[in-house]
Design a protein around this motif. Structure first.
Motif, mmCIF file in Angstrom:
data_model
loop_
_atom_site.group_PDB
_atom_site.id
_atom_site.type_symbol
_atom_site.label_atom_id
_atom_site.label_comp_id
_atom_site.label_asym_id
_atom_site.label_seq_id
_atom_site.Cartn_x
_atom_site.Cartn_y
_atom_site.Cartn_z
ATOM 1 N N ARG A 226 0.831 -1.210 0.000
ATOM 2 C CA ARG A 226 0.000 0.000 0.000
ATOM 3 C C ARG A 226 0.870 1.266 0.000
ATOM 4 N N THR A 227 1.993 1.217 0.687
ATOM 5 C CA THR A 227 2.845 2.396 0.821
ATOM 6 C C THR A 227 3.637 2.687 -0.451
ATOM 7 N N THR A 228 4.074 1.635 -1.138
ATOM 8 C CA THR A 228 5.005 1.827 -2.260
ATOM 9 C C THR A 228 4.360 1.755 -3.641
ATOM 10 N N GLN A 229 3.105 1.327 -3.729
ATOM 11 C CA GLN A 229 2.539 1.089 -5.060
ATOM 12 C C GLN A 229 2.421 2.376 -5.886
ATOM 13 N N ASN A 230 2.256 3.508 -5.242
ATOM 14 C CA ASN A 230 2.153 4.778 -5.975
ATOM 15 C C ASN A 230 3.374 5.676 -5.774
ATOM 16 N N SER A 231 4.452 5.101 -5.231
ATOM 17 C CA SER A 231 5.653 5.893 -4.974
ATOM 18 C C SER A 231 6.468 6.058 -6.248
ATOM 19 N N ALA A 232 7.379 7.010 -6.215
ATOM 20 C CA ALA A 232 8.210 7.277 -7.392
ATOM 21 C C ALA A 232 9.102 6.093 -7.732
ATOM 22 N N GLY A 233 9.554 5.371 -6.714
ATOM 23 C CA GLY A 233 10.428 4.222 -6.945
ATOM 24 C C GLY A 233 9.699 2.975 -7.388
ATOM 25 N N ASN B 286 6.362 -0.020 -6.883
ATOM 26 C CA ASN B 286 5.914 -0.995 -5.883
ATOM 27 C C ASN B 286 7.023 -2.003 -5.592
ATOM 28 N N TRP B 287 7.437 -2.088 -4.330
ATOM 29 C CA TRP B 287 8.471 -3.049 -3.963
ATOM 30 C C TRP B 287 8.036 -4.484 -4.260
#
Length: 612
Positions: A540-547, A549-550
Motif C-alpha cells: 500500500r505504501t510503495t505502489q504509488n511511490s516514485a520508486g 511498488n516493492w
C-alpha cells in the motif's frame, strides 16, 4: 497448578493379551503398571508402526496438499501473487493459533487420542475438498493460459476452497500439539528403556517430518506442476486415507490417557489472588515464609523461590482469614495459592519475552517459504543439458535439506566439541542456541536481498529466457543462486526452531507440556500474521511511490531486495532485544538443585540467583 492424577481409559482391551504378558515374564517393550485401579500395558515400540506409520502418511498428505498451494492459488484460482501470499500467511497463522485451542481442549476435555481421532479425519476431508476444487471444473475459474487478464474465482468457489482450508486448520491444529505427546504416552516414563524409547521416538518424529517435506517438495510438487493438478492432489488424499487406516488399526493397543483438567485455572487463581491481596506487605525471607503445599502424587517438579515478579508472591501469603483443610490444603484456592503455584506462573511469565523474540525470528522462515518461490519462477530453473525444469516450489526443499544435514553435523560434531570447551552437556545453553538461530536468520535475509538484486539486474541488463505467465521476463540467473539463502534459513531452523521446542518443553511446568508444544506454533502464527501485515503495508505504501511498488507482480519491476533488507533490519533490532532478555532470564530449577540447610527440623532452600 493442581490437576487430577494420571487416569487411563478403562476398557477390556487394556488387559494384556497372553502374547504380550504371560503372568511371569514381561517383554522389554511391554510393561504393565498399576495406575489407580487400572492396569496399563506400555507396549512401546510394538505400537510404533501404527503411530509412526500414521505420522509419515499424514505428514505426506498434509504437506503434499499445502506445499504447492501458493502456486495452485495463482495458477488454478487465477489469484494475484500478493493475494495468494496473504492467504497463505493468514492460513498458516490460523493453523498455528489453532494448536493452542486444540491443546486446551485436549488437556481439559477430550484427551490426546480423541483429539487426534477428530484431527486425522478432518485432515482427510480437507485434502479431499482441495482435490475437488481441482478435479471439478465448476469449482475453479476458467483456465487463464497466457492471457494477461484472467477471470477470478467466484464467491462460491472461494467458499468451497475455504471449506477445505477450514478442515485442514482443524486437522493440522489438532495433530501438531498432540502427536508427539501421544507417541511418548506409549512408553513407560519410569523405566530406563521407556525413557530411551521416548528419546528415540522424538528422533523418528523429526526424521519423518523432514522426509515428508522433502518428498512432498520434490515428487508430489513435480507431479502437480508438470503432470496434473488433479493427479498431484489425489496422491495426498490417498496418503491421508492410509494414515487414518493405520492410526485406527492400532486402536486396541494404545495407552489412552484421559484429560486431566486444564492448568489455565491455576494460572487464573494466582493472578486473581495476587490482585486481591495487593495491599498486603511483602514477607521477609519469602522462600521460608510463603505458604506452600504439595498434593499427593504431585506431577510437577518442586520449584525453588525466585525473586522476579514479586507482586505475584502475595498470592501465597497466608492471611489470618485464610482457612486450610485438615491435610493443609487451601480451603478456597481462589483466596490462597501455594508458593509452588506462584513459581509455576513465574516460569510461564518469564518465557513470554523470549517467546516474543522467537516469534519475530520466525518472520524470516515465513518469507523464505513464500517469496523464493516467486523468485524461482522468474529465474533459470533448467537443470542439465536436457532442459529439465525444476518446479519453483521445490526450491524450498533446500531449506529442509540444510536443516537436516546441519542437525547431524550439530549433534555428532559440534556438540561434542563445544561440550569439551564449555563443560555444558548440550554444548551451549538453550538460549544461546536460539540466539544463534536468530543470527543465522538475519544473515539469510541479507543474502536474500543481494541475490534478488543480482537476479533483477540480470533480468534488466542481459538477455532473458522468455516470459513467466502473468509475471514478467525470466532472468538468466540460475535459480541455484537461491540455495545459499535457503540453506542458511535451514541452519537457522536447526538452531532456532529445535532450540525453541526444547526450551519450552523444559521451562514450562510438567503439566503444561501440551501448551508448551502449542506455544511454538502460536509464535509461528504471530509471525505469519505479522508477515501478512508487512506485505500489505509495503504494498500500500510503495505502489504509488516514485520508486515503484516493492512487491510488484512482476519482480523485475519491483524491489523485493528492499523488502528483504527491511525485514533484516527488524530482525537486527529483535536480536538486540533477545540478548537483553536472555541476560535477564533465569532457567527453571528444582529444589534438589539448590543448597539446603536445616532449621527446626525443616529443610529450607537457599535462594540461588542463577542468571543466563
Amino acid at each position: 497448578m493442581e490437576r487430577k492424577p494420571l487416569e487411563v481409559e478403562s476398557t477390556d482391551h487394556q488387559k494384556p493379551p497372553s502374547a504380550v504378558y504371560d503372568g511371569s515374564v514381561m517383554a522389554v517393550d511391554s510393561v504393565e503398571e498399576e495406575v489407580g485401579e487400572t492396569k496399563v500395558v506400555y507396549r512401546g515400540w510394538k505400537v510404533m508402526p501404527f503411530i509412526i506409520g500414521n505420522e509419515t502418511f499424514e505428514k505426506l498428505g498434509i504437506i503434499g496438499t499445502l506445499s504447492n498451494l501458493l502456486v495452485y492459488l495463482t495458477a488454478v484460482f487465477n489469484m494475484k501473487s500478493i493475494t495468494a501470499a496473504t492467504i497463505i500467511n493468514a492460513f498458516s497463522g490460523t493453523i498455528n493459533f489453532g494448536t493452542f485451542v486444540a491443546a486446551f481442549l485436549c488437556d481439559t476435555y477430550f484427551g490426546r487420542y480423541k483429539t487426534l481421532t477428530v484431527a486425522v479425519i478432518a485432515c482427510f476431508l480437507g485434502s479431499l475438498v482441495i482435490l475437488l476444487t481441482a478435479a471439478v471444473p465448476q469449482l475453479h475459474p476458467a483456465p487463464c493460459g497466457t492471457a494477461l487478464s484472467c477471470i477470478g474465482p467466484s464467491g462460491g468457489q472461494i467458499a468451497f476452497l475455504l471449506l477445505g482450508l477450514g478442515f485442514l486448520v482443524v486437522g493440522a491444529g489438532g495433530i501438531r500439539p498432540c502427536n508427539l505427546a501421544f507417541g511418548a504416552d506409549q512408553f513407560n516414563p519410569k523405566s530406563e528403556s521407556g525413557k530411551r524409547g521416548i528419546d528415540s521416538f522424538f528422533n523418528w518424529y523429526f526424521f519423518t517430518f523432514t522426509f515428508a517435506q522433502i518428498l512432498s517438495l520434490t515428487l508430489i510438487v513435480y507431479i502437480q506442476s508438470n503432470v496434473s493438478w488433479t493427479i498431484g492432489l489425489t496422491i495426498p488424499v490417498v496418503l491421508m486415507f492410509l494414515a487414518c487406516v493405520i492410526f485406527f488399526a492400532g486402536d486396541k493397543l494404545y495407552v489412552k490417557i484421559k484429560a486431566s483438567g486444564s492448568p489455565l485455572a491455576g494460572i487464573a487463581q494466582v493472578i486473581a489472588v495476587a490482585i486481591k491481596k495487593r495491599g498486603l506487605k511483602p514477607t521477609k525471607e519469602p522462600w521460608l515464609n510463603l505458604y506452600n503445599y504439595y498434593p499427593p502424587k504431585y506431577a510437577n517438579s518442586k520449584l525453588k523461590y525466585t525473586d522476579q515478579f514479586r507482586f505475584l508472591d502475595k498470592a501465597a501469603i497466608l492471611a489470618p482469614e485464610d482457612k486450610l483443610e485438615a491435610d493443609g490444603k487451601p480451603a478456597d484456592p481462589w483466596k490462597l495459592c501455594t508458593m509452588q503455584q506462584v513459581e509455576e506462573v513465574k516460569c510461564i511469565v518469564r518465557v513470554l519475552p523470549i517467546w516474543f523474540a522467537a516469534s519475530i525470528y520466525y518472520l524470516t522462515i515465513t518469507q523464505q517459504m513464500t517469496y523464493p518461490v516467486f523468485q524461482a519462477l522468474q529465474s533459470d530453473r533448467r537443470l542439465g543439458s536436457r532442459g529439465f525444469v525444476i518446479p519453483a516450489a521445490t526450491y524450498v526443499v533446500f531449506l529442509m535439506t540444510g536443516m537436516t544435514v546441519f542437525i547431524i553435523f550439530y549433534d555428532r560434531v559440534l556438540v561434542p566439541t563445544l561440550r569439551r570447551i564449555t563443560g555444558i552437556d548440550t554444548g551451549i545453553t538453550l538460549l544461546q542456541r536460539i540466539g544463534t538461530g536468530i543470527f543465522f536468520a538475519f544473515v539469510s535475509l541479507i543474502v536474500s536481498g543481494f541475490v534478488e538484486e543480482r537476479r533483477r539486474t540480470f533480468a534488466l541488463t542481459k538477455p532473458t529466457l522468455g516470459m513467466a505467465p502473468r509475471k514478467g521476463e525470466i532472468s538468466s540467473m540460475s535459480a541455484m543462486w537461491l540455495i545459499p539463502q535457503l540453506a542458511l534459513a535451514g541452519i537457522a531452523e536447526a538452531f532456532g526452531a529445535i532450540g525453541q521446542m526444547e526450551f519450552y518443553y523444559k521451562q514450562f511446568p510438567e503439566n503444561m507440556r501440551s501448551f508448551a508444544g502449542s506455544i511454538f506454533y502460536v509464535g509461528a502464527g504471530v509471525s505469519s500474521y505479522l508477515g501478512s501485515f508487512l506485505i500489505a503495508m509495503v504494498h500500500r505504501t510503495t505502489q504509488n511511490s516514485a520508486g515503484g511498488n516493492w512487491l510488484a507482480e512482476d519482480l523485475n519491476k519491483g524491489r523485493l531486495d528492499y523488502f528483504y533488507f527491511m525485514i533484516a533490519g527488524i530482525l537486527a533490532v529483535n536480536f538486540a532485544y533477545f540478548l537483553v532478555m536472555s541476560r535477564w532470564y533465569r532457567y527453571k530449577g528444582s529444589d534438589d538443585e539448590v543448597t539446603t540447610y536445616e532449621t527446626n527440623g525443616d529443610a529450607i532452600k537457599q535462594q540461588d540467583k542463577n542468571t543466563v
